[in-house]
Design a protein around this motif. Structure first.
Motif: not given
Length: 217
Positions: A100-114, A164-172
């Motif tokens: 979730t804090i790697s360079s993978v695409h945001y889609l992957i991070k979001k799916k893992f967080i959910l 990141p909280l989106s592809e184009k947004a601020s960090y948590f």
């Protein structure tokens, strides 16, 4: 292969007339060690390749399929005494937290967080006759404790500030834009709520566990 196994598991869970425990055990037991090995190999990995930064790449599609399989395995553990492959997400959640804090695409991070959210909300089916208790469910207390410990450990190491909280947004942790991103955008409320819940549930379980241990002593 991942998609096929996921579909089979989901179909078994949907069919109310099947003896799910027996079928799932016959299906998953021979694959137990293989699935754990695959979990280790696919997630204990440096995701710095450009193949993982695109939502359309084959590498990203494999990760998406694997997340779907993990979700199906999580849902299936309610049907039987869990196999190792149904527990691995709890016992080795640090691999997921790293992704979730790697360079993978945001889609992957979001799916893992959910998926993490589903883990912290997981509850066993209550036994209508015996009123099955949390601590009587095989491995669940141990798994939730491992999950909570890992989550709270990375939170203490500023893990949240790096998500990141989106592809184009601020960090948590603040309003700083993601590196290389000059486009303003609001935070992903779904991810924000999921992250908050993950941390709060981990804290809740730790408090409950500490209270239980104190009572035993």
């Amino acid at each position: 292969c991942l998609w096929t196994l996921t579909t089979i598991v989901k179909d078994i869970l949907k069919d109310k007339g099947l003896p799910k425990a027996g079928i799932l055990k016959k299906l998953l037991a021979p694959l137990d060690a293989v699935l754990e090995g695959f979990y280790n190999s696919i997630l204990f990995h440096r995701f710095d390749s450009h193949h993982y930064t695109s939502p359309y790449s084959e590498a990203t599609n494999i990760l998406v399929s694997f997340i779907d399989l993990l979700e199906a395995l999580l849902a299936s553990r309610i049907e039987l005494e869990p196999l190792r492959c149904q527990r691995i997400l709890f016992l080795k959640v640090s691999h997921v937290l790293d992704v979730t804090i790697s360079s993978v695409h945001y889609l992957i991070k979001k799916k893992f967080i959910l998926l993490l959210k589903k883990c912290v909300l997981y509850k066993p089916r209550e036994d209508a006759t015996n009123g099955s208790l949390f601590f009587q469910t095989p491995y669940l207390h141990e798994d939730m404790l491992a999950l909570s410990n890992a989550i709270l450990q990375v939170v203490d190491l500023t893990w949240l500030n790096r998500i990141p909280l989106s592809e184009k947004a601020s960090y948590f942790g603040g309003s700083e834009a993601a590196p290389g991103d000059d486009t303003p955008g609001g935070p992903d409320q779904t991810v924000l709520r999921a992250l908050s819940l993950v941390v709060l549930k981990a804290l809740e379980f730790k408090f409950q566990n500490s209270a239980t241990e104190a009572e035993i002593k």
